[in-house]
Design a protein around this motif. Structure first.
Motif, PDB file in Angstrom:
ATOM      1  N   PHE A 124       0.832  -1.211   0.000  1.00 45.58           N
ATOM      2  CA  PHE A 124       0.000   0.000   0.000  1.00 45.58           C
ATOM      3  C   PHE A 124       0.864   1.258   0.000  1.00 45.58           C
ATOM      4  O   PHE A 124       0.537   2.256  -0.653  1.00 45.58           O
ATOM      5  CB  PHE A 124      -0.923  -0.020   1.226  1.00 45.58           C
ATOM      6  CG  PHE A 124      -1.774   1.207   1.351  1.00 45.58           C
ATOM      7  CD1 PHE A 124      -2.953   1.329   0.630  1.00 45.58           C
ATOM      8  CD2 PHE A 124      -1.406   2.244   2.198  1.00 45.58           C
ATOM      9  CE1 PHE A 124      -3.749   2.462   0.748  1.00 45.58           C
ATOM     10  CE2 PHE A 124      -2.188   3.378   2.318  1.00 45.58           C
ATOM     11  CZ  PHE A 124      -3.373   3.487   1.590  1.00 45.58           C
ATOM     12  N   GLN A 130      -3.517   3.626  -5.015  1.00 47.90           N
ATOM     13  CA  GLN A 130      -4.402   3.543  -3.859  1.00 47.90           C
ATOM     14  C   GLN A 130      -4.457   4.847  -3.060  1.00 47.90           C
ATOM     15  O   GLN A 130      -4.607   4.844  -1.844  1.00 47.90           O
ATOM     16  CB  GLN A 130      -3.958   2.395  -2.943  1.00 47.90           C
ATOM     17  CG  GLN A 130      -3.967   1.044  -3.628  1.00 47.90           C
ATOM     18  CD  GLN A 130      -3.789  -0.107  -2.654  1.00 47.90           C
ATOM     19  OE1 GLN A 130      -4.536  -0.262  -1.694  1.00 47.90           O
ATOM     20  NE2 GLN A 130      -2.788  -0.945  -2.909  1.00 47.90           N
ATOM     21  N   PHE A 134      -9.017   1.816  -2.595  1.00 54.65           N
ATOM     22  CA  PHE A 134      -8.193   0.688  -2.175  1.00 54.65           C
ATOM     23  C   PHE A 134      -8.175  -0.388  -3.253  1.00 54.65           C
ATOM     24  O   PHE A 134      -9.119  -0.519  -4.028  1.00 54.65           O
ATOM     25  CB  PHE A 134      -8.737   0.072  -0.884  1.00 54.65           C
ATOM     26  CG  PHE A 134      -8.718   1.008   0.288  1.00 54.65           C
ATOM     27  CD1 PHE A 134      -7.525   1.502   0.791  1.00 54.65           C
ATOM     28  CD2 PHE A 134      -9.901   1.386   0.908  1.00 54.65           C
ATOM     29  CE1 PHE A 134      -7.501   2.358   1.869  1.00 54.65           C
ATOM     30  CE2 PHE A 134      -9.890   2.247   1.996  1.00 54.65           C
ATOM     31  CZ  PHE A 134      -8.692   2.728   2.471  1.00 54.65           C
TER      32      PHE A 134
END
Length: 243
Positions: A124, A130, A134
């Motif tokens: 992430f 993102q 997500f």
């Protein structure tokens, strides 16, 4: 002083996770659930305040991931480890022999959750796709799903569901499915509010209302349903966006 505010909240998230771990090993799963909810609350507000105060930093990003690794990675993994152990102690007929169960084959499979969560959090931080949404299930959502498992026993009229969740094979399916969803290439809409306005956060506001209504109606049983609905709604939105 401004920079210290979101970082302090991040550290409170970490502290909540650490105390939740102690609660799990002492058998207080309800306390652990509340502490994880508190940690996720801090996790929401640290990022929001960092954006509002314009004090976002690389340090804050790393602190956030490290705190999430404990509260939303290690804690659910430890809970599954303890649940697998408890099932064997109370219902040994589920496995061939107690020796087979305790040779590290089953209870330690719960630790796949921290491994999958760690990979997701690291990915992430470097995934530029993102920033506004997500890809894969966020670790806090996955953690709420897992932490709700022992809480369902406190809800009346759902004994059949409690019995089902006491089956180690179902817990193993949940563990493996969680690991997959955490790192799957599935776009999911963001649950965090960038702005508290109807125009900017219409989807998040509607989903929040839906979640609150479900919780009022079903108590802890609502939590896994909310997470599954979140995934389903995202998949539907993805289909319409492609069209």
């Amino acid at each position: 002083m401004k920079k210290a505010i979101p970082n302090t909240l991040t550290l409170l998230n970490l502290l909540s996770g650490l105390i939740a771990l102690i609660s799990i090993f002492n058998g207080y799963y309800d306390h652990a659930f509340l502490l994880v909810c508190l940690g996720i609350f801090f996790d929401f507000w640290d990022g929001f305040l960092a954006r509002k105060l314009n004090v976002q930093s690389d340090l804050g990003l790393q602190l956030d991931s490290l705190a999430d690794m404990v509260t939303s990675g290690v804690v659910p993994g430890m809970l599954l480890f303890k649940l697998f152990e408890t099932i064997q102690q109370n219902q040994p007929d589920y496995m061939l022999t107690e020796e087979t169960y305790y040779m590290g084959i089953v209870p330690y499979l719960g630790l796949l959750i921290p491994l999958a969560s760690c990979y997701r959090l690291a990915n992430f931080n470097i995934d530029t796709r993102q920033t506004n949404s997500f890809i894969g299930l966020p670790t806090p959502a996955n953690t709420l799903f897992i932490m709700s498992i022992p809480m369902i026993q406190y809800v009346d009229n759902y004994q059949w569901l409690t019995d089902a969740l006491n089956n180690p094979y179902l817990l193993l399916v949940i563990t493996l499915l969680s690991c997959y969803l955490l790192n799957a290439e599935i776009p999911l809409f963001s649950l965090k509010f960038k702005q508290f306005t109807w125009k900017e956060a219409k989807l998040q506001i509607l989903f929040l209302i839906f979640a609150i209504v479900l919780i009022l109606l079903l108590s802890f049983v609502a939590i896994p349903l909310i997470i599954l609905s979140y995934i389903a709604i995202s998949l539907v939105l993805n289909t319409f966006q492609k069209k």
